[in-house]
Design a protein around this motif. Structure first.
Motif, mmCIF file in Angstrom:
data_model
loop_
_atom_site.group_PDB
_atom_site.id
_atom_site.type_symbol
_atom_site.label_atom_id
_atom_site.label_comp_id
_atom_site.label_asym_id
_atom_site.label_seq_id
_atom_site.Cartn_x
_atom_site.Cartn_y
_atom_site.Cartn_z
ATOM 1 N N PRO A 30 0.826 -1.214 0.000
ATOM 2 C CA PRO A 30 0.000 0.000 0.000
ATOM 3 C C PRO A 30 0.857 1.259 0.000
ATOM 4 O O PRO A 30 1.889 1.325 0.641
ATOM 5 C CB PRO A 30 -0.801 -0.118 1.312
ATOM 6 C CG PRO A 30 -0.787 -1.564 1.648
ATOM 7 C CD PRO A 30 0.517 -2.097 1.128
ATOM 8 N N GLY A 31 0.407 2.244 -0.772
ATOM 9 C CA GLY A 31 1.078 3.538 -0.851
ATOM 10 C C GLY A 31 0.038 4.573 -1.236
ATOM 11 O O GLY A 31 -1.122 4.471 -0.846
ATOM 12 N N ARG A 32 0.448 5.514 -2.076
ATOM 13 C CA ARG A 32 -0.497 6.551 -2.519
ATOM 14 C C ARG A 32 -1.171 6.074 -3.807
ATOM 15 O O ARG A 32 -0.496 5.704 -4.760
ATOM 16 C CB ARG A 32 0.250 7.863 -2.796
ATOM 17 C CG ARG A 32 0.953 8.439 -1.581
ATOM 18 C CD ARG A 32 2.147 9.272 -2.001
ATOM 19 N NE ARG A 32 3.104 8.451 -2.743
ATOM 20 C CZ ARG A 32 4.209 8.923 -3.329
ATOM 21 N NH1 ARG A 32 4.493 10.199 -3.288
ATOM 22 N NH2 ARG A 32 5.036 8.110 -3.996
ATOM 23 N N VAL A 33 -2.477 6.111 -3.819
ATOM 24 C CA VAL A 33 -3.208 5.653 -5.006
ATOM 25 C C VAL A 33 -4.163 6.734 -5.490
ATOM 26 O O VAL A 33 -4.769 7.447 -4.686
ATOM 27 C CB VAL A 33 -3.983 4.329 -4.712
ATOM 28 C CG1 VAL A 33 -4.977 4.482 -3.581
ATOM 29 C CG2 VAL A 33 -4.702 3.829 -5.964
ATOM 30 N N ALA A 66 3.681 12.908 -11.089
ATOM 31 C CA ALA A 66 4.560 11.786 -10.697
ATOM 32 C C ALA A 66 4.479 11.476 -9.204
ATOM 33 O O ALA A 66 5.499 11.300 -8.551
ATOM 34 C CB ALA A 66 6.009 12.105 -11.104
ATOM 35 N N SER A 67 3.288 11.428 -8.671
ATOM 36 C CA SER A 67 3.118 11.348 -7.213
ATOM 37 C C SER A 67 2.431 10.100 -6.688
ATOM 38 O O SER A 67 2.334 9.957 -5.480
ATOM 39 C CB SER A 67 2.273 12.523 -6.738
ATOM 40 O OG SER A 67 2.959 13.689 -6.963
ATOM 41 N N PHE A 68 1.926 9.258 -7.562
ATOM 42 C CA PHE A 68 1.120 8.138 -7.068
ATOM 43 C C PHE A 68 1.822 6.792 -7.325
ATOM 44 O O PHE A 68 2.291 6.538 -8.433
ATOM 45 C CB PHE A 68 -0.267 8.151 -7.726
ATOM 46 C CG PHE A 68 -1.068 9.368 -7.337
ATOM 47 C CD1 PHE A 68 -1.764 9.403 -6.126
ATOM 48 C CD2 PHE A 68 -1.090 10.496 -8.145
ATOM 49 C CE1 PHE A 68 -2.470 10.535 -5.749
ATOM 50 C CE2 PHE A 68 -1.797 11.633 -7.777
ATOM 51 C CZ PHE A 68 -2.489 11.651 -6.575
ATOM 52 N N ASP A 69 1.847 5.951 -6.294
ATOM 53 C CA ASP A 69 2.445 4.622 -6.428
ATOM 54 C C ASP A 69 1.557 3.728 -7.290
ATOM 55 O O ASP A 69 2.032 2.776 -7.909
ATOM 56 C CB ASP A 69 2.622 4.002 -5.035
ATOM 57 C CG ASP A 69 3.461 4.915 -4.155
ATOM 58 O OD1 ASP A 69 4.609 5.195 -4.523
ATOM 59 O OD2 ASP A 69 2.935 5.388 -3.123
ATOM 60 N N LEU A 70 0.269 4.044 -7.298
ATOM 61 C CA LEU A 70 -0.681 3.316 -8.148
ATOM 62 C C LEU A 70 -1.697 4.309 -8.693
ATOM 63 O O LEU A 70 -2.268 5.103 -7.937
ATOM 64 C CB LEU A 70 -1.413 2.245 -7.323
ATOM 65 C CG LEU A 70 -2.578 1.523 -8.017
ATOM 66 C CD1 LEU A 70 -2.084 0.703 -9.213
ATOM 67 C CD2 LEU A 70 -3.310 0.600 -7.023
ATOM 68 N N VAL A 71 -1.861 4.291 -10.015
ATOM 69 C CA VAL A 71 -2.975 5.022 -10.636
ATOM 70 C C VAL A 71 -3.904 3.945 -11.174
ATOM 71 O O VAL A 71 -3.499 3.125 -12.009
ATOM 72 C CB VAL A 71 -2.496 5.960 -11.761
ATOM 73 C CG1 VAL A 71 -3.685 6.563 -12.501
ATOM 74 C CG2 VAL A 71 -1.604 7.068 -11.184
#
Ligand code: SAM
Length: 228
Positions: free
Chosen positions: A59-62, A122-127
């Motif tokens: 889990p990260g930023r999505v 360029a900020s999300f670990d998952l789009v």
């Protein structure tokens, strides 16, 4: 919660119906009317392809693009993801925020069209874009926005209904023309050496029961990772 000037600002998990919308008013109106026609449009359960593809990710930023009534966003937040969910329909977002409140999870709701939202690059670990209904433009703005949001090392997961991209406009009376929309192959065509393709396939859909899309049997799944 307060902003830099000490003024009160809404909590992240609050969607206020009066929130300023950024995007094409006609697109919002069309989707608002589609959602308003029914008390609930989709199944309320997370999409099978998302559940399968996220299984191996930390889990990260999505970013959930076109989050609809929020089932994926709530499921991701429950799984420990830091969720930003973007949607053109305020009707859908109100429902989504209600589901998040019921589930006791925080989601950052963005009432905007993908191409006009001021997303941090360029900020999300998952789009994640699940059946996102993005309109095509000559400059491929939506495809580029999906890719631009992914952080180095991160993943773009774009899932669509198989067969819709090749459907002939005259095969249906709905006015739907596949040439108007962005499909996974169009994103794939824009990939540079900075990307690696992890999945690009058609496969049987693990469909949640119920909801307006339940008749679609197969998915197109594109999963690409940004190397740098
Ligand atoms: C087929 S629905 C899928 C909803 C959700 N992802 C799901 O799987 O239940 C497509 C969604 O994309 C949203 N949408 C359409 N154009 C959009 C845009 N330019 N930016 C963001 N969302 C958009 C619609 O309002 C709608 O909620």
């Amino acid at each position: 919660m307060t902003d830099d000037n000490g003024a009160a600002s809404p909590a992240w998990d609050t969607f206020l119906p009066g929130d300023a919308y950024v995007g094409d008013a006609a697109v919002r109106a069309e989707w608002d009317s589609r959602y308003a026609d029914r008390q609930q449009l989709w199944s309320g359960r997370p999409n099978g392809a998302l559940v399968a593809e996220v299984a191996g990710l930390a889990p990260g930023r999505v970013l959930d693009v076109g989050c609809g009534e929020g089932a994926d966003a709530v499921w991701l937040a429950r799984g420990g993801w830091d969720v930003t969910a973007l949607e053109v329909s305020g009707v859908a977002l109100e429902r989504a925020a209600g589901h998040a409140r019921d589930a006791g999870v925080a989601v950052r709701w963005v009432h905007a069209s993908l191409t006009e939202a001021a997303l941090p690059p360029a900020s999300f670990d998952l789009v994640s874009a699940q059946y996102p209904a993005l309109l095509r433009t000559p400059g491929a703005a939506a495809e580029r926005a999906l890719l631009a949001a992914v952080a180095p090392g991160g993943v773009l997961l774009l899932v669509h209904h198989a067969g819709m991209d090749t459907q002939q406009a005259h095969d249906n009376d709905s006015g739907f023309d596949p040439a108007d929309y962005v499909w996974p192959s169009m994103v794939d065509a824009l990939l540079t050496d900075d990307w690696t393709v992890e999945v690009n396939e058609q496969r049987p859909r693990v469909a949640p029961d119920g909801g307006a899309g339940a008749h679609h049997t197969d998915d197109l799944v594109l999963r690409v990772r940004r190397l740098r």
